[in-house]
Structure formats: C-alpha cells, structure tokens
Enzyme design. Structure first.
Site, short mmCIF file in Angstrom:
data_model
loop_
_atom_site.label_atom_id
_atom_site.label_comp_id
_atom_site.label_asym_id
_atom_site.label_seq_id
_atom_site.Cartn_x
_atom_site.Cartn_y
_atom_site.Cartn_z
N GLY A 11 19.12 56.20 77.15
CA GLY A 11 18.56 55.77 78.81
C GLY A 11 18.86 54.50 78.97
N ASN A 12 18.34 53.66 78.09
CA ASN A 12 18.56 52.04 78.68
C ASN A 12 19.74 51.35 78.81
OD1 ASN A 12 19.37 52.18 75.78
ND2 ASN A 12 18.59 50.10 75.34
N LYS A 127 12.03 71.73 77.47
CA LYS A 127 12.51 70.59 78.11
C LYS A 127 11.72 70.52 79.52
CE LYS A 127 15.47 67.64 76.08
NZ LYS A 127 14.90 66.12 75.80
N LYS A 211 21.59 64.91 73.70
CA LYS A 211 22.88 64.13 73.76
C LYS A 211 23.28 63.61 72.31
CE LYS A 211 21.64 59.55 73.90
NZ LYS A 211 20.46 59.59 73.45
N LYS A 273 18.09 61.56 66.53
CA LYS A 273 19.25 60.53 66.19
C LYS A 273 19.49 60.69 64.79
CE LYS A 273 17.54 57.55 70.02
NZ LYS A 273 18.31 58.51 70.94
P1 ADP Z 1 17.39 57.12 74.11
O1 ADP Z 1 17.27 57.01 75.52
O2 ADP Z 1 18.37 56.25 73.32
O3 ADP Z 1 17.63 58.51 73.59
P2 ADP Z 1 14.70 57.38 72.96
O4 ADP Z 1 13.48 56.80 73.60
O5 ADP Z 1 14.87 58.87 73.10
O6 ADP Z 1 15.92 56.75 73.49
O7 ADP Z 1 14.74 57.17 71.47
C1 ADP Z 1 14.51 55.92 71.06
C2 ADP Z 1 12.92 55.33 70.56
O8 ADP Z 1 12.59 56.10 69.67
C3 ADP Z 1 13.08 53.76 70.37
O9 ADP Z 1 13.01 53.09 71.60
C4 ADP Z 1 11.61 53.72 69.62
O10 ADP Z 1 10.56 53.48 70.46
C5 ADP Z 1 11.47 55.21 69.29
N1 ADP Z 1 11.20 55.57 67.73
C6 ADP Z 1 10.38 56.73 67.38
N2 ADP Z 1 10.17 56.59 66.12
C7 ADP Z 1 11.11 55.45 65.48
C8 ADP Z 1 11.31 54.79 64.33
N3 ADP Z 1 10.95 55.47 63.28
N4 ADP Z 1 12.15 53.75 64.25
C9 ADP Z 1 12.74 53.15 65.39
N5 ADP Z 1 12.23 53.61 66.80
C10 ADP Z 1 11.60 54.73 66.83
MG MG Z 2 16.67 60.31 73.80
#
Ligand code: ADP
Ligand code: MG
Length: 310
Positions: A11-12, A127, A211, A273
C-alpha cells in the site's frame, strides 16, 4: 548477476487519491527502474485496498443519489482499480526508463485469478469492503442482495467478502509472451480479479485474494528466481514492536514455521508475506524470497539489506 523477479508492491508504494498516487508511484518507479538498471528483470504486482474501496464507495454513492447509475459489482470495481493503478504505474515506469536513456515497453495486464468455489474461505467471509451501515440498513441490504455483513470494530456494519487462495493465473500465457518480448509487466493488481470456473466459463466473484499470495502464484507460473515483497519495513522482525525486537537478515523454512507458531507475524499484514515467501521457496529448488522496503530494494537484492527467505 541478475534475477528474474516478481515484485509485490504494498500500500505504501501507491497512496490513494489520484494526486497522492501519482506522487507515490513516481518514487516507486524510480526504485523499480533501479532494479532493472542493476541487471534484473521485473514483473510487478500490487495491492489495491484503498483504491478499490474508493471506487466501490463512489459507485455505491452514485447509485444512491442517481438510480440511473448502475450498482457496480465488486469484481468490476477490482478491474477498474487495476486499470487506474496500472495506468499510473506504466506511465511512471516508462518515464523513469526514458530518464536513464532506455526505451523499455511497459504494459498493464488486467488479470483474472482462478479460485476454487469450494475454498473454505467462502464459508467465512472476513474482508470488509465498502461503506459503513447501521444494523437496520445492513439487514435490509442483506435481504435484498444476499451480501454478508459484519460489525466492524464499533464503527458500524460493513459488507464482508471471502479471501480465497489463488489457484491459477488465467492470463499466464499472455504474461509469458509479453515477458519474452522484453516488456516490464504490471499484473495481478489487487491480487487479481477472482474468478471461478463454471461450465467452462470464468465468472467473477465478490472476493479479495491477498496480493502477496497472488504474486507468489505469479512468480511460480512465470518461473521467477526471486519473489520480492516490498512493504513499509526494511526487514522482518521477531518480537516486532517489543523491547526485545530483532530484525532478521535471513530465515530458513524451519525458522519461518517456528516463528509463525510463536505468533511473531501479525495476521493480515506480515503473516501472509512470510507464508507467500515460504510457498515460493518450497515450490522449486533454488527459488528465494525477499521481504524489504521500496527504499532498500536495490541494496537488498544485492544481499545488503532486507530479510531473505531461503
Ligand atoms: P502492505 O500494504 O505492504 O501489504 P501491510 O501493512 O499489510 O503492508 O504489512 C506490512 C506491515 O506489517 C509492516 O508495516 C509492519 O507494521 C507489520 N508487521 C507485523 N508484524 C511484523 C513483523 N514481525 N516484522 C515486521 N513487520 C511486521
Ligand atoms: Mg497487506
């Protein structure tokens, strides 16, 4: 050196309003082109949460104030979001290539992703999408449409859809041909438009495929070397956000399993992820995955940053 990479943008990397997205995508394009300039070949996938939310809300609002505007089904909203985001990305990436004196074709493919209609996820939609409603409004719409609604953190009722797993990428042959013709491809936007097969036809369903999982599937069908998941953090952590937080350079499959069991990865953000990374690494000998930020992508691919899953 040089990898064939499927990149999942978070998203970022995008932002949501058109102005915001244009600015964000410019930065994103610079990082992506840098990866190509250092010898890699890329295929790009991305999320669409805020964008499809905005489109869906706009269409619902339009229908409410003017009944001649049709209610737009959710898969169609997803297709619109792929076009909207893909347009900005392909425009910005092509421009960045021009800046470094290269003429590289860049193309967005509206992508359908096959899901199993018997996927367990359809029994428990989770969702949230679209606007907030009162309980009475939600009940009325549910009776009229058969939509599922759930209470959302004290803020009202929202429609919920299922999040099934991707089974196959419908447009994979086209993606392979475009790749062979040296295109930078943007595909699987928002996890792809989920479709089920019925009597030899593909039918769009109201669902959201994560995604990270769709990009993993795309990395498999494209026979990529590396699945790169770009998000808001440079590395994956254990004890994330705690005083004993520890940022990881590398995880083996057994490490991933152990950390998942210990609850280190938040469901809905880092957990998918890590799971996507594991699936890709396990899918064929030699495949690797990398979780890092847009800013660190180039260094991380060179082994100097990010969390590698091997
Ligand atoms: P995206 O839009 O890239 O899918 P998300 O917000 O869904 O982003 O997922 C990424 C976020 O997951 C990071 O910004 C962080 O805040 C969070 N996060 C949760 N658990 C962890 C972890 N163990 N290590 C790093 N980040 C984590
Ligand atoms: Mg995400």
């Amino acid at each position: 050196m040089g990898y064939k990479i499927v990149i999942a943008l978070g998203g970022n990397a995008l932002g949501s309003s058109p102005e915001e997205q244009r600015a964000a995508v410019k930065k994103t394009a610079k990082s992506l082109v840098k990866l190509v300039a250092s010898g890699n070949k890329i295929i790009v996938g991305h999320g669409n949460g805020p964008q499809v939310g905005m489109i869906n809300l706009a269409m619902e609002t339009g229908h409410k104030v003017n009944s001649s505007i049709p209610l737009m089904p959710f898969p169609e909203c997803g297709a619109m979001s792929q076009g909207y985001i893909g347009y900005h990305l392909q425009n910005a990436i092509r421009h960045e290539f021009k800046e470094i004196g290269r003429d590289v074709p860049v193309v967005t493919v509206i992508t359908q992703v096959l899901v199993d209609k018997n996927d367990e996820a359809f029994k428990n939609p989770t969702k949230p999408i679209g606007s907030f409603y009162t309980e009475e409004e939600a009940k009325k719409i549910a009776e009229e449409t058969g939509y599922d609604f759930k209470e959302d953190a004290g803020r009202g009722y929202r429609r919920v859809v299922a999040s099934p797993m991707p089974v196959d990428i419908i447009e994979k042959e086209s993606l392979r041909d475009l790749y062979a013709a040296r295109n930078v491809i943007i595909a699987c936007g928002g996890g792809g438009i989920p479709v089920v097969e019925e009597d030899g036809e593909y039918i769009g369903v109201a669902a959201v495929i994560d995604k990270d999982f769709s990009c993993e599937k795309m990395a498999e069908v494209m026979d990529a070397d590396v699945l790169v998941i770009l998000t808001a953090v440079d590395k994956v952590a254990i004890n994330f956000g705690k005083p004993n937080e520890e940022w990881l350079d590398e995880m083996g499959i057994e490490d991933c399993e152990k950390y998942i069991d210990e609850g280190h990865f938040a469901p809905g953000s880092m957990l998918p992820k890590v799971k996507a990374a594991m699936s890709f690494v396990k899918s064929k000998e030699g495949r690797k995955a990398l979780i890092t930020s847009l800013e660190c992508a180039d260094d991380a691919i060179a082994g100097k940053n990010g969390t590698w899953i091997k």
